[in-house]
Every structure is written in structure tokens, then in C-alpha cells.
Scaffold this motif. Structure first.
Motif, PDB file in Angstrom:
ATOM      1  N   VAL A  32       2.996  -4.834   0.914  1.00 57.44           N
ATOM      2  CA  VAL A  32       2.495  -4.151   2.049  1.00 57.44           C
ATOM      3  C   VAL A  32       3.244  -2.696   2.185  1.00 57.44           C
ATOM      4  CG1 VAL A  32       1.773  -3.837   4.623  1.00 57.44           C
ATOM      5  CG2 VAL A  32       1.553  -6.142   2.978  1.00 57.44           C
ATOM      6  N   VAL A  33       2.547  -1.499   1.934  1.00 55.94           N
ATOM      7  CA  VAL A  33       3.292  -0.311   2.344  1.00 55.94           C
ATOM      8  C   VAL A  33       3.241   0.185   3.754  1.00 55.94           C
ATOM      9  CG1 VAL A  33       3.623   1.962   1.400  1.00 55.94           C
ATOM     10  CG2 VAL A  33       3.082   0.160  -0.110  1.00 55.94           C
ATOM     11  N   GLY A  34       4.012   0.246   4.437  1.00 51.88           N
ATOM     12  CA  GLY A  34       3.725   0.704   5.500  1.00 51.88           C
ATOM     13  C   GLY A  34       4.115  -0.371   6.895  1.00 51.88           C
ATOM     14  N   GLY A  35       4.999  -0.131   7.867  1.00 51.49           N
ATOM     15  CA  GLY A  35       5.707  -1.059   8.762  1.00 51.49           C
ATOM     16  C   GLY A  35       5.207  -0.805  10.294  1.00 51.49           C
ATOM     17  N   GLY A  36       3.987   0.050  10.235  1.00 48.18           N
ATOM     18  CA  GLY A  36       3.450  -0.131  11.658  1.00 48.18           C
ATOM     19  C   GLY A  36       2.749  -1.573  12.211  1.00 48.18           C
ATOM     20  N   VAL A  37       2.012  -1.464  13.192  1.00 46.95           N
ATOM     21  CA  VAL A  37       1.710  -2.588  13.577  1.00 46.95           C
ATOM     22  C   VAL A  37       0.546  -3.323  12.785  1.00 46.95           C
ATOM     23  CG1 VAL A  37      -0.349  -1.323  14.911  1.00 46.95           C
ATOM     24  CG2 VAL A  37       0.432  -3.599  15.760  1.00 46.95           C
ATOM     25  N   LEU A 253      -1.643  -4.812  -3.992  1.00 43.94           N
ATOM     26  CA  LEU A 253      -0.993  -3.722  -3.092  1.00 43.94           C
ATOM     27  C   LEU A 253      -1.752  -3.425  -1.946  1.00 43.94           C
ATOM     28  CD1 LEU A 253       1.105  -1.731  -2.768  1.00 43.94           C
ATOM     29  CD2 LEU A 253      -0.147  -0.292  -4.325  1.00 43.94           C
ATOM     30  N   ILE A 254      -1.265  -3.486  -0.673  1.00 40.34           N
ATOM     31  CA  ILE A 254      -2.062  -2.984   0.531  1.00 40.34           C
ATOM     32  C   ILE A 254      -1.157  -1.942   1.161  1.00 40.34           C
ATOM     33  CG2 ILE A 254      -2.488  -3.933   2.947  1.00 40.34           C
ATOM     34  CD1 ILE A 254      -1.588  -6.582   0.528  1.00 40.34           C
ATOM     35  N   ASN A 255      -1.986  -0.770   1.183  1.00 42.69           N
ATOM     36  CA  ASN A 255      -1.640   0.423   1.319  1.00 42.69           C
ATOM     37  C   ASN A 255      -1.996   0.779   3.065  1.00 42.69           C
ATOM     38  OD1 ASN A 255      -1.175   3.351   2.181  1.00 42.69           O
ATOM     39  ND2 ASN A 255      -3.042   4.171   0.940  1.00 42.69           N
ATOM     40  N   ALA A 256      -0.852   0.527   4.082  1.00 44.69           N
ATOM     41  CA  ALA A 256      -1.334   0.414   5.482  1.00 44.69           C
ATOM     42  C   ALA A 256      -0.190   1.721   5.913  1.00 44.69           C
ATOM     43  CB  ALA A 256      -1.036  -0.992   6.268  1.00 44.69           C
ATOM     44  N   SER A 257      -0.082   2.663   5.518  1.00 43.96           N
ATOM     45  CA  SER A 257       0.955   3.747   5.568  1.00 43.96           C
ATOM     46  C   SER A 257       0.528   4.968   6.544  1.00 43.96           C
ATOM     47  CB  SER A 257       1.466   4.623   4.461  1.00 43.96           C
ATOM     48  OG  SER A 257       0.364   4.767   3.658  1.00 43.96           O
ATOM     49  N   LEU A 418      -5.939  -5.832  -7.601  1.00 41.36           N
ATOM     50  CA  LEU A 418      -6.656  -5.062  -6.124  1.00 41.36           C
ATOM     51  C   LEU A 418      -5.517  -4.151  -5.535  1.00 41.36           C
ATOM     52  CD1 LEU A 418      -8.888  -4.958  -4.124  1.00 41.36           C
ATOM     53  CD2 LEU A 418      -7.828  -6.932  -2.928  1.00 41.36           C
ATOM     54  N   MET A 419      -6.032  -3.032  -4.963  1.00 41.70           N
ATOM     55  CA  MET A 419      -5.317  -2.156  -4.028  1.00 41.70           C
ATOM     56  C   MET A 419      -6.309  -2.243  -3.060  1.00 41.70           C
ATOM     57  SD  MET A 419      -3.315   1.348  -4.115  1.00 41.70           S
ATOM     58  CE  MET A 419      -4.519   2.391  -4.824  1.00 41.70           C
ATOM     59  N   VAL A 420      -5.682  -2.334  -1.705  1.00 40.85           N
ATOM     60  CA  VAL A 420      -6.530  -2.178  -0.421  1.00 40.85           C
ATOM     61  C   VAL A 420      -5.858  -0.939   0.316  1.00 40.85           C
ATOM     62  CG1 VAL A 420      -7.613  -3.011   1.616  1.00 40.85           C
ATOM     63  CG2 VAL A 420      -6.946  -4.629  -0.271  1.00 40.85           C
ATOM     64  N   SER A 421      -6.586   0.120   0.685  1.00 40.38           N
ATOM     65  CA  SER A 421      -6.156   1.170   1.550  1.00 40.38           C
ATOM     66  C   SER A 421      -6.854   1.210   2.539  1.00 40.38           C
ATOM     67  CB  SER A 421      -6.344   2.597   0.627  1.00 40.38           C
ATOM     68  OG  SER A 421      -5.411   2.579  -0.365  1.00 40.38           O
ATOM     69  N   LEU A 422      -5.996   1.230   3.896  1.00 40.39           N
ATOM     70  CA  LEU A 422      -6.549   1.305   5.286  1.00 40.39           C
ATOM     71  C   LEU A 422      -6.187   2.751   5.717  1.00 40.39           C
ATOM     72  CD1 LEU A 422      -4.777  -2.247   6.255  1.00 40.39           C
ATOM     73  CD2 LEU A 422      -7.157  -1.911   5.321  1.00 40.39           C
ATOM     74  N   MET A 423      -7.162   3.326   6.131  1.00 43.61           N
ATOM     75  CA  MET A 423      -7.130   4.947   6.262  1.00 43.61           C
ATOM     76  C   MET A 423      -8.013   5.053   7.547  1.00 43.61           C
ATOM     77  SD  MET A 423      -7.360   6.746   2.589  1.00 43.61           S
ATOM     78  CE  MET A 423      -8.772   5.922   2.113  1.00 43.61           C
ATOM     79  N   GLY A 424      -7.158   6.162   8.232  1.00 44.17           N
ATOM     80  CA  GLY A 424      -7.945   6.629   9.580  1.00 44.17           C
ATOM     81  C   GLY A 424      -7.751   5.498  10.478  1.00 44.17           C
ATOM     82  N   ILE A 425      -6.775   4.764  10.578  1.00 43.81           N
ATOM     83  CA  ILE A 425      -6.592   3.667  11.515  1.00 43.81           C
ATOM     84  C   ILE A 425      -5.903   4.085  12.743  1.00 43.81           C
ATOM     85  CG2 ILE A 425      -5.865   1.065  11.886  1.00 43.81           C
ATOM     86  CD1 ILE A 425      -7.546   1.419   9.588  1.00 43.81           C
ATOM     87  N   GLU A 426      -6.765   4.535  13.527  1.00 45.02           N
ATOM     88  CA  GLU A 426      -6.259   5.220  14.764  1.00 45.02           C
ATOM     89  C   GLU A 426      -6.981   4.390  15.985  1.00 45.02           C
ATOM     90  OE1 GLU A 426      -8.035   8.707  16.319  1.00 45.02           O
ATOM     91  OE2 GLU A 426      -9.916   8.510  14.903  1.00 45.02           O
ATOM     92  N   SER A 427      -6.905   4.816  17.315  1.00 41.18           N
ATOM     93  CA  SER A 427      -7.443   3.960  18.456  1.00 41.18           C
ATOM     94  C   SER A 427      -9.040   3.316  17.956  1.00 41.18           C
ATOM     95  CB  SER A 427      -7.567   4.796  19.588  1.00 41.18           C
ATOM     96  OG  SER A 427      -8.252   4.045  20.629  1.00 41.18           O
ATOM     97  N   PRO A 428      -9.247   2.160  18.013  1.00 39.11           N
ATOM     98  CA  PRO A 428      -8.602   0.950  18.583  1.00 39.11           C
ATOM     99  C   PRO A 428      -7.586   0.392  17.513  1.00 39.11           C
ATOM    100  CG  PRO A 428     -10.657   0.380  18.299  1.00 39.11           C
ATOM    101  CD  PRO A 428     -10.510   1.726  17.750  1.00 39.11           C
ATOM    102  N   GLY A 429      -6.746   1.027  16.845  1.00 36.92           N
ATOM    103  CA  GLY A 429      -6.006   0.345  15.728  1.00 36.92           C
ATOM    104  C   GLY A 429      -5.041  -0.874  16.395  1.00 36.92           C
ATOM    105  N   LEU A 430      -4.278  -0.590  17.490  1.00 35.29           N
ATOM    106  CA  LEU A 430      -3.642  -1.695  18.061  1.00 35.29           C
ATOM    107  C   LEU A 430      -4.379  -2.593  18.527  1.00 35.29           C
ATOM    108  CD1 LEU A 430      -0.760  -2.713  19.166  1.00 35.29           C
ATOM    109  CD2 LEU A 430      -1.272  -1.123  21.334  1.00 35.29           C
ATOM    110  N   THR A 431      -5.135  -2.734  19.243  1.00 35.64           N
ATOM    111  CA  THR A 431      -6.124  -3.654  19.814  1.00 35.64           C
ATOM    112  C   THR A 431      -6.705  -4.597  18.401  1.00 35.64           C
ATOM    113  OG1 THR A 431      -6.804  -2.437  21.712  1.00 35.64           O
ATOM    114  CG2 THR A 431      -8.166  -4.358  20.919  1.00 35.64           C
TER     115      THR A 431
END
Length: 452
Positions: A32-37, A253-257, A418-431
């Protein structure tokens, strides 16, 4: 800056070619790339779902959640605003349930404050539309058993008089409101710490901080490196200021950057097909003064729905509370662009962190925020506003609705690695974070592993 003049950043990872291809010296099942929530939530679910497999999370900062995840309103959203079948709605509805469940289980500080969306007469149709939409919402995938009469999103449409009975400081010009009792606030740092703890204590989980991903390549399986039967991605990382990096073979690979989430896919795409990232700066103001003496709930105005409508880009300058009861207003929305008109700047990887210089709070936005707030809280004083903090949101579009984007790429181009890219994760991203993790792991990754 007007949205029409905003440029997106179309940078690609390792565009300078500084880092050459390296054969991997180790293999990891999930990286997992990216240590945000969101990255933490995905890594936590992977390590729980696949306890005998290895799950690594790499984060470029010294600590988790140092970007968007620590610079937001800390609101647990009910799931009101977006198209019913969108990921934003479905994952917010599911994520809210999972968030409250986790907070109760692990004693994470939170409060179910409820929220009023307040409307002037010309905005009445907007809150009535939200009410009708909420009543028709279906339960999202993975929901627990429920009775047929149970509503996934209980709301009430109330009059301005009833709204002022709840919050007497509201303007007499407010003629209608939507009451959402399921909205709340959470200590996002404690929430992230609980996810970190789960990962660290799991059998196969590992957190790696101060480590940046600098290059990603499909694995060249013809090499005689001892991993010939493997499929996946070669991920090069550099820890702190090291000159040379390490290379890992990530089977998945999970891209959560977050704000940099387009860099990895852009490094694999033709230049003409690269994905731009836009940046929405949001300022928050702390407030102490008259006009809010009795407020105990979150208060949101109706988003702008006129000629300059931004309903899907910003929910307006709203009132939120922290867990100590302190009031703040925000965020507003200010588009920021790379500080140059040169097209090469827009695609230069060296400039991807330009947005950091916009994190310094200032009083330049206070007058505009004050005017927005007095539309629904007329007795607040300008002198009570002071700059608090600033956040930057990753945006994939400048106008209209954009859902969370979950992109799949394969190392062999046809279904393996597989690579999964998570993009444009803004509000309501925390929820939505726990529901995003559930969706990615259970609905995207797990079927791929079963089929292989």
C-alpha cells in the motif's frame, strides 16, 4: 483563482529518469502506497483479511496522515449530498456505520452531534430534494441485517421556526432546514492511530515511514532473479535522503497516495493520456465571539446552486465543532495552480509538492468567510474570526460531479499483477475510509485472488 484559469498537474513518477530499473530483492503480497486514513484502512483490512500474507504500507512522511487526512473538518458525514448510486454515497453510508462501530469498539473519541442544513426561501427546493433523496436511498452493499422499515439515512425536513428552536442563533431569514441526526465528529488522529496499531500488531503487517516510492514498473518476469513465476509490480523506494533505493516485487499494489495519486498511473500512460490532478485549497477559521452562544450542532448552509454553483466541489463555509466544543468555520474553496504558466511545470515531477506553500493560514480569506457565515448566523462578529489551518483536497475535475475513482491496471496488461489506484479521494473520504477499504479488499482484490 477562477476555475477556468486553473491548470492541473500532469506529472509522472520518475519523469526525469533518475532512477533506473532494478530487479527486486524481495517479494511482498500487498504493498500500500500512502499512509493517510484511506491507505491505513486498506492496509488494516488486508492484514486482517489475509493474515498469512505480507502487507506493507509505505509513507513518505515520518508519521501517518500528514496531508489531507489531518487537515479536514473531522466530520462523520451521513451521506446526503451525492448521486444515490455513486461510490461517494454508497461508501459514505456504509462507512458511517463502520466508523461508529469502530469508535465504540476501540473507545475512539467521537460525538454524534447531528447536523442542520439550513435554507433561505429561494433554497428550499434544495433541502426538499435532499430529503426526498435520503428517503429513497437503498442500503449499501455489505450492510448488516436490517428491518424493511429501517431507513439507511434518517432525516427530517423542518421549518425555520423549528430550526431556531434547536439553534436560536440562526438567522430569522432561514425558512427551512434538513435535520440529519446521524452526522457526527471524530478524533481523526486517534482513529488513524487505532488503524496503525492493528497493522503493527498483525502477523503480516508492517508500516514503513519516511520512505518514498520513486519508480514503479511491471515486473519483467523473464529475468533470472529467482522470481520468474511471479506477476506484479517492481516498486522502488528511497528512505529519507538515501541516494539509492530498494526494489520490492509487489504481487498486488494499492496506490492510495492522495494528492500524488496520479503520479504512478501517469508513469505508465502515454503523455497525451495522463491524468491531471487539480488542487482545492480550503481555509478554516477559528471563532470566538457573539452569535454562537448556544450552538451544539453542526450547521451547513446550502451549497451555491446559482450561476457559479459549486455544490459538488464544496459544501459551503459551514460551522463545525471539535470534541472540546470549540467552533470553527470552513472550509472555503480556492483553486490553486502551479506558480508558472510554463506547460513543462505542469508535468514536472520535481514540482508536485507546490501545494505545500499554500498551507500557511492567512487572514486573506476571513472577510469572504465572514460574509458567507452571516447569511445564516447574522450576529457573529468579524473580530471573532482568526485564521486556523488550511487543507488541500485532490480534485479530478473543476466542475460538476466527480465520484471517487478506483482504477485497475495489470502488470501483464491482461489480468495478472493487479494495481488499484484510488484517486480523487476527498470529502467524504474520512467517513468512507473503512468502506473504501472493504470495497477494495472484498470486492476488487479478493475476487482476483480467487480467480487465480
Amino acid at each position: 483563482m477562477a476555475a477556468t484559469k486553473v491548470r492541473g498537474l500532469v506529472a509522472a513518477l520518475n519523469s526525469t529518469g533518475r532512477f533506473k530499473y532494478k530487479s527486486p530483492d524481495a517479494v511482498v503480497d500487498f504493498l500500500v502506497v500512502g499512509g493517510g486514513v484511506v491507505g491505513l484502512a486498506v492496509a488494516q483490512r488486508l492484514s486482517d483479511r489475509f493474515p498469512t500474507k505480507s502487507t506493507y504500507l509505505v509513507e513518505r512522511h515520518p508519521h501517518a496522515g500528514e496531508e489531507t487526512s489531518s487537515r479536514n473538518s473531522e466530520v462523520i458525514h451521513a451521506g446526503l449530498y451525492y448521486p444515490p448510486e455513486s461510490l461517494k454515497t454508497q461508501l459514505s453510508l456504509r462507512g458511517r456505520h463502520l466508523m461508529y462501530e469502530r469508535c465504540n469498539k476501540y473507545n475512539i473519541p467521537f460525538r454524534k452531534t447531528g447536523k442542520l442544513v439550513v435554507a433561505h426561501e429561494h433554497q428550499r427546493a434544495y433541502v426538499e430534494g435532499l430529503f426526498e433523496k435520503a428517503r429513497r436511498l437503498s442500503w449499501p452493499k455489505h450492510s448488516p441485517p436490517h428491518r424493511a422499515e429501517d431507513q439507511v439515512l434518517p432525516v427530517s425536513l423542518i421549518s425555520g421556526v423549528q430550526a431556531r428552536e434547536l439553534e436560536p442563533d440562526l438567522s430569522p431569514d432561514i425558512t427551512a432546514a434538513l435535520w440529519s441526526p446521524e452526522t457526527g465528529i471524530v478524533d481523526s488522529h486517534s482513529f488513524m492511530e487505532s488503524l496503525e496499531k492493528d497493522i503493527s500488531e498483525s502477523e503480516g503487517g508492517e508500516l514503513v515511514f519516511s520512505t518514498q516510492v520513486v519508480r514503479v514498473d511491471p515486473y519483467k518476469s523473464e529475468e533470472s532473479s529467482g522470481h520468474n513465476s511471479e506477476e506484479g509490480w517492481v516498486v522502488q523506494t528511497v528512505t529519507e535522503n538515501a541516494e539509492q533505493g530498494d526494489a520490492l516485487l509487489a504481487r498486488t499494489l494499492i496506490n492510495a497516495s492522495g494528492l500524488s495519486a496520479n503520479l504512478i498511473p501517469n508513469s505508465l500512460l502515454p503523455e497525451a493520456s495522463r491524468i491531471p490532478m487539480f488542487f482545492g485549497r480550503g481555509s478554516y477559521a477559528a471563532y470566538s465571539g457573539p452569535g454562537i452562544s448556544q450552538i451544539s450542532r453542526l450547521i451547513y448552509p446550502c451549497p451555491e446552486t446559482g450561476p457559479n454553483k459549486h455544490a459538488f466541489q464544496s459544501l459551503g463555509t459551514h460551522l463545525t465543532l471539535d470534541l472540546q466544543g470549540k467552533v470553527r468555520f470552513g472550509p472555503d474553496l480556492e483553486w490553486i495552480s502551479p506558480p508558472s504558466d510554463a506547460s513543462e511545470f505542469d508535468s514536472n515531477e520535481e514540482n508536485v509538492n507546490f501545494w505545500r506553500q499554500h498551507l500557511v493560514p492567512s487572514d486573506s480569506r476571513l472577510e469572504e468567510m465572514y460574509r458567507a457565515v452571516t447569511e445564516y448566523l447574522p450576529r457573529v462578529s468579524f473580530e471573532g474570526f482568526r485564521p486556523d489551518y488550511v487543507g488541500v483536497r485532490p480534485k479530478l475535475v473543476l466542475s460538476g460531479f466527480q465520484d471517487f475513482a478506483i482504477r485497475k491496471d495489470y502488470a501483464d496488461g491482461s489480468g495478472r499483477g493487479l494495481m488499484v489506484s484510488l484517486m480523487g479521494i476527498e470529502s467524504p473520504g474520512l467517513t468512507s475510509s473503512l468502506a473504501i477499504a472493504e470495497h477494495v479488499v472484498d470486492d476488487v482484490i479478493e475476487p482476483e485472488h480467487i480467480s487465480q
